[in-house]
Design an enzyme around this catalytic site. Sequence first.
Site, PDB file in Angstrom:
ATOM      1  N   HIS A   1       0.869  -1.192   0.000  1.00 32.86           N
ATOM      2  CA  HIS A   1       0.000   0.000   0.000  1.00 32.86           C
ATOM      3  C   HIS A   1       0.898   1.231   0.000  1.00 32.86           C
ATOM      4  O   HIS A   1       1.443   1.614   1.033  1.00 32.86           O
ATOM      5  CB  HIS A   1      -0.908   0.024   1.229  1.00 32.86           C
ATOM      6  CG  HIS A   1      -1.910   1.141   1.212  1.00 32.86           C
ATOM      7  ND1 HIS A   1      -3.260   0.913   1.271  1.00 32.86           N
ATOM      8  CD2 HIS A   1      -1.761   2.485   1.130  1.00 32.86           C
ATOM      9  CE1 HIS A   1      -3.907   2.076   1.229  1.00 32.86           C
ATOM     10  NE2 HIS A   1      -3.000   3.048   1.152  1.00 32.86           N
TER      11      HIS A   1
ATOM     12  N   HIS B   1       1.569   5.336  -1.692  1.00 35.25           N
ATOM     13  CA  HIS B   1       1.200   6.520  -2.472  1.00 35.25           C
ATOM     14  C   HIS B   1       2.479   7.152  -3.023  1.00 35.25           C
ATOM     15  O   HIS B   1       3.360   7.532  -2.248  1.00 35.25           O
ATOM     16  CB  HIS B   1       0.457   7.537  -1.604  1.00 35.25           C
ATOM     17  CG  HIS B   1      -0.847   7.033  -1.076  1.00 35.25           C
ATOM     18  ND1 HIS B   1      -2.040   7.200  -1.762  1.00 35.25           N
ATOM     19  CD2 HIS B   1      -1.152   6.355   0.059  1.00 35.25           C
ATOM     20  CE1 HIS B   1      -3.020   6.650  -1.051  1.00 35.25           C
ATOM     21  NE2 HIS B   1      -2.508   6.130   0.051  1.00 35.25           N
TER      22      HIS B   1
ATOM     23  N   LYS C   1      -9.178  -0.406  -6.161  1.00 33.03           N
ATOM     24  CA  LYS C   1      -9.263   0.258  -4.859  1.00 33.03           C
ATOM     25  C   LYS C   1     -10.636   0.899  -4.660  1.00 33.03           C
ATOM     26  O   LYS C   1     -11.115   1.665  -5.487  1.00 33.03           O
ATOM     27  CB  LYS C   1      -8.185   1.347  -4.748  1.00 33.03           C
ATOM     28  CG  LYS C   1      -8.159   2.071  -3.405  1.00 33.03           C
ATOM     29  CD  LYS C   1      -7.802   1.131  -2.260  1.00 33.03           C
ATOM     30  CE  LYS C   1      -7.818   1.851  -0.912  1.00 33.03           C
ATOM     31  NZ  LYS C   1      -6.659   2.742  -0.744  1.00 33.03           N
TER      32      LYS C   1
ATOM     33  N   HIS D   1     -10.647   1.054   1.530  1.00 27.03           N
ATOM     34  CA  HIS D   1     -10.429   2.039   2.583  1.00 27.03           C
ATOM     35  C   HIS D   1     -11.643   1.903   3.497  1.00 27.03           C
ATOM     36  O   HIS D   1     -12.734   2.358   3.167  1.00 27.03           O
ATOM     37  CB  HIS D   1     -10.333   3.456   2.003  1.00 27.03           C
ATOM     38  CG  HIS D   1     -10.090   4.503   3.041  1.00 27.03           C
ATOM     39  ND1 HIS D   1      -8.898   5.181   3.155  1.00 27.03           N
ATOM     40  CD2 HIS D   1     -10.892   4.994   4.023  1.00 27.03           C
ATOM     41  CE1 HIS D   1      -8.971   6.035   4.164  1.00 27.03           C
ATOM     42  NE2 HIS D   1     -10.182   5.943   4.700  1.00 27.03           N
TER      43      HIS D   1
ATOM     44  N   HIS E   1      -4.756  -0.609   5.844  1.00 28.60           N
ATOM     45  CA  HIS E   1      -4.367   0.165   7.030  1.00 28.60           C
ATOM     46  C   HIS E   1      -5.339   0.013   8.203  1.00 28.60           C
ATOM     47  O   HIS E   1      -5.959   0.987   8.637  1.00 28.60           O
ATOM     48  CB  HIS E   1      -4.165   1.641   6.687  1.00 28.60           C
ATOM     49  CG  HIS E   1      -5.171   2.245   5.744  1.00 28.60           C
ATOM     50  ND1 HIS E   1      -6.541   2.167   5.936  1.00 28.60           N
ATOM     51  CD2 HIS E   1      -5.000   2.949   4.605  1.00 28.60           C
ATOM     52  CE1 HIS E   1      -7.154   2.797   4.962  1.00 28.60           C
ATOM     53  NE2 HIS E   1      -6.249   3.285   4.142  1.00 28.60           N
TER      54      HIS E   1
ATOM     55  N   ASP F   1       1.314   2.628   3.589  1.00 34.57           N
ATOM     56  CA  ASP F   1       0.434   3.778   3.368  1.00 34.57           C
ATOM     57  C   ASP F   1       1.240   5.068   3.417  1.00 34.57           C
ATOM     58  O   ASP F   1       0.744   6.111   3.846  1.00 34.57           O
ATOM     59  CB  ASP F   1      -0.712   3.820   4.374  1.00 34.57           C
ATOM     60  CG  ASP F   1      -1.805   4.829   3.988  1.00 34.57           C
ATOM     61  OD1 ASP F   1      -1.887   5.193   2.803  1.00 34.57           O
ATOM     62  OD2 ASP F   1      -2.560   5.269   4.876  1.00 34.57           O
TER      63      ASP F   1
END
Length: 414
Positions: A80, A82, A166, A204, A242, A316
Site C-alpha cells: 500500500h 502513495h 481500490k 479504505h 491500514h 500507506d
Amino acid sequence: MQGHDSEYFQRLILYTFSNSAEFFRRTICSCSSVAFRMIKSLALPSKPSRLYAANIRGSERVKRYGVRMELSIAQPDDWHLHLRDGDLLEAVISHSAKQFGRAIVMPNLKPPITTTAAAVAYRNSILKSLQDNTDFTPLMTLYLTDTTTPHEIKLARESGIVYAVKLYPAGATTNSQDGVTDLFGKCVPVLEEMVNQNMPLLVHGEVTDPEIDIFDRERVFIETVLKPLIEKFPKLKVVMEHVTTMDAIRFVESCEEGSVAATVTPQHLLLNRNSLFQGGLQPHSYCLPVLKRETHRQAIVSAVTSGNRRFFLGTDSAPHERRRKESVCGCAGIFNAPVALSLYAKVFEEAGALDKLEAFTSFNGPDFYGLPRNTRKITLKKTTWKVPESYSYASGSIVPMSAGESLEWLPYLA
C-alpha cells in the site's frame, strides 16, 4: 548442541564478550534460528557499505562498538503505497525503490486512475522517475467509481500490470471525491467480474456519514459494508487496508485465510491518538484512518507479531509538501517510506518476535496476491542513525515520520 540450543549458546558467549545487559535481554527475547545472524566487531566501529540512508550525512551516523546484530531477510514489498506524480513522485520514489522489490501503487491522483490506459501511463511515469539501476516494480491499481464497467476489469487483468481495484468511499480521504457512493446499488456487476478475474478489492474501510464519530468509522464500515460484502461475494479477495482497530483485527481473523487480509502501517503500530496532540496539534501525525486509542494499537501489534498470515506490510506512505501539512486545513497522510522498515523492526524486536518479521514483510503479501516471493536479500543492521528533519525537493520539503529522531535499525541491500 544443535539448532536452536547451539545458536542460543553462541549468543550467550557473545554476551560475555559484549558485557552488555541490554544486548543480552534483547537477544534472549528474540532468539530464533530463523532469519538473522550475529556478527562480532570487537572494539571496532561499524561502517555498513551500500547503506540505505537517503540524505543521511556522515555526521548523522552514530558509531557503535562491541557486538553488532544484523537481520537478513528476503526483500520486502510494500502492499500500500502513495507515490503521487510530478515533482513529488520524483522526490519520493527512491525511498521506496531502495528498500522494496514491489509496491501496490494507489490510484488516487488528480484525476484518478480509473482506466487501464491511465494505469499504463502512470506506470510509465513511475518507471521514468526511477534510477536506471533499480529493480523496483510498481504494481498498478484502478480507482473504483460508480461508473466503472466489467469490461474495464477484463482489460485490467489482460494488461498484466494492474493487480487490484481500490474502493474509496466518496470523501473518505485524500482525493476520494470521485469514490463510490453506492457500492451495492451501482458496483455489483463490477464486483462479479472481479470474482471472475480473481482481481482483489482493496478497501479504505471507513464510512463517511458525518453523523458517525470519526473514531468509530472503521467499526461501522465493517458492520454495514464489509460483512455484507463478504457474505454476498464469498469468493472475492479483499484486503482491508491500514487497519486501525481491534474490531478490524477480529474481523480479519474471523475470515477464511487467503480470502480476506489486511495491511498494517508503521504509524498504527507505534502511535496512538495522543500523538496528535502532544505539545500542541501535530499535523505530521495526522492520517486517515485517524490514529486510535492505545488499546487498539496494542491489539494491532499483538496480531501482527503473532505470525498470523492474514496481515502484511503496507506502509500507506503518503507524502505531502510541508506547507500543505502545516496549513489551516492540513492534508491527511504520513510520509514514512524512509523509515518504514526500521520502524517495523523496532516493533517486532520490542515484542520479542524478530523471527516473525520476515513473514510479515516479505512472505504474507505475495502469498495472498499469488505472486512469487522475492529472492533478493536485504539486511537490517543494528546501528543508530538519525532521521533527517525533512527532505527537500524542487517545490518545497517533506517531513518524514520520526523526523529528527534516532532509530536503531538501518536497512541496506545485500
